[in-house]
Design a protein around this motif. Structure first.
Motif, PDB file in Angstrom:
ATOM      1  N   SER A 275       0.852  -1.200   0.000  1.00  0.00           N
ATOM      2  CA  SER A 275       0.000   0.000   0.000  1.00  0.00           C
ATOM      3  C   SER A 275       0.883   1.242   0.000  1.00  0.00           C
ATOM      4  O   SER A 275       1.765   1.388   0.848  1.00  0.00           O
ATOM      5  CB  SER A 275      -0.903   0.011   1.235  1.00  0.00           C
ATOM      6  N   ASP A 276       0.626   2.130  -0.936  1.00  0.00           N
ATOM      7  CA  ASP A 276       1.455   3.332  -1.092  1.00  0.00           C
ATOM      8  C   ASP A 276       0.894   4.484  -0.263  1.00  0.00           C
ATOM      9  O   ASP A 276      -0.201   4.398   0.309  1.00  0.00           O
ATOM     10  CB  ASP A 276       1.521   3.729  -2.561  1.00  0.00           C
ATOM     11  N   TYR A 277       1.636   5.563  -0.231  1.00  0.00           N
ATOM     12  CA  TYR A 277       1.202   6.780   0.465  1.00  0.00           C
ATOM     13  C   TYR A 277       0.785   7.843  -0.543  1.00  0.00           C
ATOM     14  O   TYR A 277       1.259   7.871  -1.683  1.00  0.00           O
ATOM     15  CB  TYR A 277       2.333   7.325   1.339  1.00  0.00           C
ATOM     16  N   ALA A 278      -0.122   8.709  -0.114  1.00  0.00           N
ATOM     17  CA  ALA A 278      -0.579   9.819  -0.952  1.00  0.00           C
ATOM     18  C   ALA A 278      -0.782  11.052  -0.095  1.00  0.00           C
ATOM     19  O   ALA A 278      -1.091  10.953   1.097  1.00  0.00           O
ATOM     20  CB  ALA A 278      -1.888   9.453  -1.657  1.00  0.00           C
ATOM     21  N   ASP A 279      -0.579  12.211  -0.707  1.00  0.00           N
ATOM     22  CA  ASP A 279      -0.930  13.481  -0.060  1.00  0.00           C
ATOM     23  C   ASP A 279      -2.410  13.725  -0.342  1.00  0.00           C
ATOM     24  O   ASP A 279      -2.797  13.985  -1.477  1.00  0.00           O
ATOM     25  CB  ASP A 279      -0.079  14.623  -0.602  1.00  0.00           C
ATOM     26  N   VAL A 280      -3.225  13.615   0.707  1.00  0.00           N
ATOM     27  CA  VAL A 280      -4.673  13.708   0.559  1.00  0.00           C
ATOM     28  C   VAL A 280      -5.133  15.118   0.917  1.00  0.00           C
ATOM     29  O   VAL A 280      -4.850  15.607   2.019  1.00  0.00           O
ATOM     30  CB  VAL A 280      -5.380  12.667   1.452  1.00  0.00           C
ATOM     31  N   LEU A 281      -5.843  15.768  -0.022  1.00  0.00           N
ATOM     32  CA  LEU A 281      -6.338  17.122   0.202  1.00  0.00           C
ATOM     33  C   LEU A 281      -7.778  17.081   0.701  1.00  0.00           C
ATOM     34  O   LEU A 281      -8.685  16.657  -0.010  1.00  0.00           O
ATOM     35  CB  LEU A 281      -6.264  17.932  -1.090  1.00  0.00           C
ATOM     36  N   PHE A 282      -7.967  17.500   1.952  1.00  0.00           N
ATOM     37  CA  PHE A 282      -9.296  17.666   2.531  1.00  0.00           C
ATOM     38  C   PHE A 282      -9.737  19.112   2.316  1.00  0.00           C
ATOM     39  O   PHE A 282      -8.932  20.043   2.446  1.00  0.00           O
ATOM     40  CB  PHE A 282      -9.270  17.393   4.044  1.00  0.00           C
ATOM     41  N   SER A 283     -11.010  19.317   2.028  1.00  0.00           N
ATOM     42  CA  SER A 283     -11.529  20.680   1.919  1.00  0.00           C
ATOM     43  C   SER A 283     -12.974  20.720   2.396  1.00  0.00           C
ATOM     44  O   SER A 283     -13.749  19.796   2.136  1.00  0.00           O
ATOM     45  CB  SER A 283     -11.424  21.210   0.483  1.00  0.00           C
ATOM     46  N   LEU A 284     -13.304  21.788   3.091  1.00  0.00           N
ATOM     47  CA  LEU A 284     -14.644  21.972   3.653  1.00  0.00           C
ATOM     48  C   LEU A 284     -15.161  23.336   3.237  1.00  0.00           C
ATOM     49  O   LEU A 284     -14.536  24.368   3.534  1.00  0.00           O
ATOM     50  CB  LEU A 284     -14.588  21.865   5.182  1.00  0.00           C
ATOM     51  N   ASN A 285     -16.282  23.355   2.558  1.00  0.00           N
ATOM     52  CA  ASN A 285     -16.860  24.605   2.066  1.00  0.00           C
ATOM     53  C   ASN A 285     -17.697  25.251   3.177  1.00  0.00           C
ATOM     54  O   ASN A 285     -18.897  25.005   3.280  1.00  0.00           O
ATOM     55  CB  ASN A 285     -17.722  24.314   0.834  1.00  0.00           C
ATOM     56  N   ALA A 286     -17.053  26.076   4.005  1.00  0.00           N
ATOM     57  CA  ALA A 286     -17.753  26.701   5.132  1.00  0.00           C
ATOM     58  C   ALA A 286     -16.987  27.919   5.604  1.00  0.00           C
ATOM     59  O   ALA A 286     -15.769  28.039   5.381  1.00  0.00           O
ATOM     60  CB  ALA A 286     -17.914  25.712   6.285  1.00  0.00           C
ATOM     61  N   ASN A 287     -17.695  28.826   6.234  1.00  0.00           N
ATOM     62  CA  ASN A 287     -17.074  29.989   6.877  1.00  0.00           C
ATOM     63  C   ASN A 287     -16.772  29.651   8.337  1.00  0.00           C
ATOM     64  O   ASN A 287     -17.434  28.787   8.928  1.00  0.00           O
ATOM     65  CB  ASN A 287     -17.999  31.203   6.817  1.00  0.00           C
ATOM     66  N   PRO A 288     -15.798  30.333   8.951  1.00  0.00           N
ATOM     67  CA  PRO A 288     -15.553  30.121  10.380  1.00  0.00           C
ATOM     68  C   PRO A 288     -16.813  30.439  11.180  1.00  0.00           C
ATOM     69  O   PRO A 288     -17.414  31.498  11.004  1.00  0.00           O
ATOM     70  CB  PRO A 288     -14.426  31.110  10.698  1.00  0.00           C
ATOM     71  N   PRO A 289     -17.253  29.543  12.057  1.00  0.00           N
ATOM     72  CA  PRO A 289     -18.493  29.775  12.818  1.00  0.00           C
ATOM     73  C   PRO A 289     -18.369  30.844  13.881  1.00  0.00           C
ATOM     74  O   PRO A 289     -19.369  31.402  14.316  1.00  0.00           O
ATOM     75  CB  PRO A 289     -18.793  28.407  13.440  1.00  0.00           C
ATOM     76  N   THR A 290     -17.148  31.128  14.331  1.00  0.00           N
ATOM     77  CA  THR A 290     -16.904  32.224  15.276  1.00  0.00           C
ATOM     78  C   THR A 290     -15.726  33.039  14.772  1.00  0.00           C
ATOM     79  O   THR A 290     -14.952  32.589  13.924  1.00  0.00           O
ATOM     80  CB  THR A 290     -16.603  31.700  16.700  1.00  0.00           C
ATOM     81  N   ALA A 291     -15.581  34.248  15.306  1.00  0.00           N
ATOM     82  CA  ALA A 291     -14.544  35.153  14.821  1.00  0.00           C
ATOM     83  C   ALA A 291     -13.148  34.574  14.993  1.00  0.00           C
ATOM     84  O   ALA A 291     -12.279  34.754  14.139  1.00  0.00           O
ATOM     85  CB  ALA A 291     -14.659  36.496  15.547  1.00  0.00           C
ATOM     86  N   LYS A 292     -12.937  33.879  16.103  1.00  0.00           N
ATOM     87  CA  LYS A 292     -11.626  33.294  16.365  1.00  0.00           C
ATOM     88  C   LYS A 292     -11.796  31.814  16.694  1.00  0.00           C
ATOM     89  O   LYS A 292     -12.744  31.421  17.342  1.00  0.00           O
ATOM     90  CB  LYS A 292     -10.922  34.007  17.520  1.00  0.00           C
TER      91      LYS A 292
END
Length: 421
Positions: A308-325
């Motif tokens: 089994s090989d390795y891969a650089d997996v790109l996660f992405s979530l389409n959302a704005n930060p729910p709080t300012a910080k």
């Protein structure tokens, strides 16, 4: 009163002589070197299960990991007895070990026909060299050579003597407003011992999906009965049901598996996952998951471990930060739910998305997104939603310290999953 125990806070830091601040020993599941990947620790007869076995039985725990630097290194290991809250017990090794106090990992294999070269190491505990004498929590430490200051990883192990039985039930929340979003765990400890002061002698920890971030500590039973302690207070042990885990499939790099948008090869293999959307409380995903686990598999080679090989997996979530910080993280059993720089997501305002690349071995993975605000409050429902119908597993661990004793014993364990209708 309910105590929410974040075992991330329980992680006890000790700076060993000669060890620098960046490599502080943490009494938690942790990887200390970037070249160490795909750490697996589970009861041998069930892949990815909680690493818990019965004292002096034939059961074993398997530890496995990859070293991306390849070659063959001398990795040693030892175990240390810990308290119920994962601090060192500080008892003599002769009190908790029947055998030697360290050994070398002799079993290793090299990768075969992979773009990313690595060496796979594996061991089983207990063995003839390392064998625990008493029940309790144990921290497994793996380090380079004979130098315990050069720790490469630590893992939590559980050894129980099953001196008590634990009956568990999962019911809806006691609060009407949470009946559709929370799950409540009630349990009873059936014991043969003469427990004079259960508030001092017994500690019971309830955990959801083997995730330490969710742990709740119980120190006071609701009812004390002859040979039984009942924990069913109206305000005790309520968990957000959450949602079924998200998942993706990278068993094959010739075609796009589940939730894979694209992949390509250059100096490494790169996998781009489909951009995720927040579920929120309006949507229950109703899909079969593995409660946060991952499984190393491939459909192109003959051996899941070495081919089994390795891969650089790109996660992405389409959302704005729910709080300012605050910060968003992607977590699962694959990274031990650890909130660090490797699991933290970057935010791209122009595209209104969070993203992160993580190097992962081929296989099947469960994951979810969590938000931690500026006050450190952990929220795993803000992106995922929460539903009573969600299938979760719950672990109850019972610890007992005899009057006058110097350590905590793990005397009982129960694992229960919610039932699908």
């Amino acid at each position: 009163m309910r105590k929410l125990v974040n075992l991330f806070l329980f992680s006890f830091l000790i700076i060993l002589p000669g060890i620098n601040a960046a490599a502080q020993l943490v009494y938690d599941n942790k990887v200390y070197q970037p070249n160490i990947k795909t750490v697996e620790c589970y009861k041998t007869d069930k892949e990815q299960s909680l690493p818990i076995i019965i004292l002096k039985s034939a059961e074993t725990i398997t530890l496995a990991f990859d070293d991306l630097k390849g070659g063959n290194k001398n990795y040693n290991y030892t175990i240390e007895h810990c308290t119920y809250d994962w601090k060192p017990s500080r008892i003599n090794k002769l009190d908790y070990l029947e055998t030697f106090d360290e050994d070398i990992i002799f079993k290793y294999r090299f990768s075969f026909n992979t773009l990313q070269k690595f060496t796979h190491y594996e061991l089983k505990l207990p063995n003839e060299q390392i064998k625990p004498k008493i029940a309790g929590n144990y921290l497994l430490k793996v380090y380079e050579g004979n130098n315990q200051n050069k720790v490469i990883l630590t893992q939590r192990l559980y050894i129980t003597n099953n001196a008590v039985n634990v009956g568990v039930e999962i019911v809806p929340s006691s609060g009407v407003e949470f009946r559709t979003t929370k799950q409540k765990v009630n349990f009873t400890i059936f014991h043969p011992m003469n427990i004079v002061n259960p508030n001092m002698e017994i500690k019971a920890i309830v955990m959801q999906n083997n995730n330490p971030q969710t742990s709740i500590l119980n120190t006071k039973p609701t009812f004390v009965k002859p040979n039984s302690l009942v924990y069913n207070d109206i305000n005790l042990n309520e968990f957000w049901g959450g949602n079924e885990y998200r998942k993706f499939d990278t068993r094959n790099f010739r075609y796009k598996g589940e939730h894979v948008q694209d992949f390509y090869r250059d100096t490494t293999i790169n996998v781009i996952l489909v951009t995720d959307q927040p579920f929120g409380n309006a949507r229950y995903s109703n899909q079969i998951d593995e409660n946060g686990n991952f499984f190393i598999r491939n459909q192109e080679g003959r051996d899941n471990v070495t081919d089994s090989d390795y891969a650089d997996v790109l996660f992405s979530l389409n959302a704005n930060p729910p709080t300012a910080k605050g910060n968003a993280y992607v977590v699962g059993r694959f990274n031990n739910y650890i909130l660090d720089e490797n699991s933290k997501l970057d935010f791209e305002p122009s595209r209104r998305r969070f993203y992160q690349n993580i190097k992962l071995k081929q296989g099947l993975y469960d994951y979810k997104y969590v938000w931690v605000d500026e006050d450190g409050k952990y929220n795993d429902t803000i992106f995922e939603g929460s539903f009573f119908e969600t299938d979760n597993s719950y672990q109850v661990m019972v610890y007992y310290r005899k009057p006058g004793a110097r350590w905590d014993e793990l005397v009982g364990f129960s694992n229960l999953s919610t039932v699908r209708n």
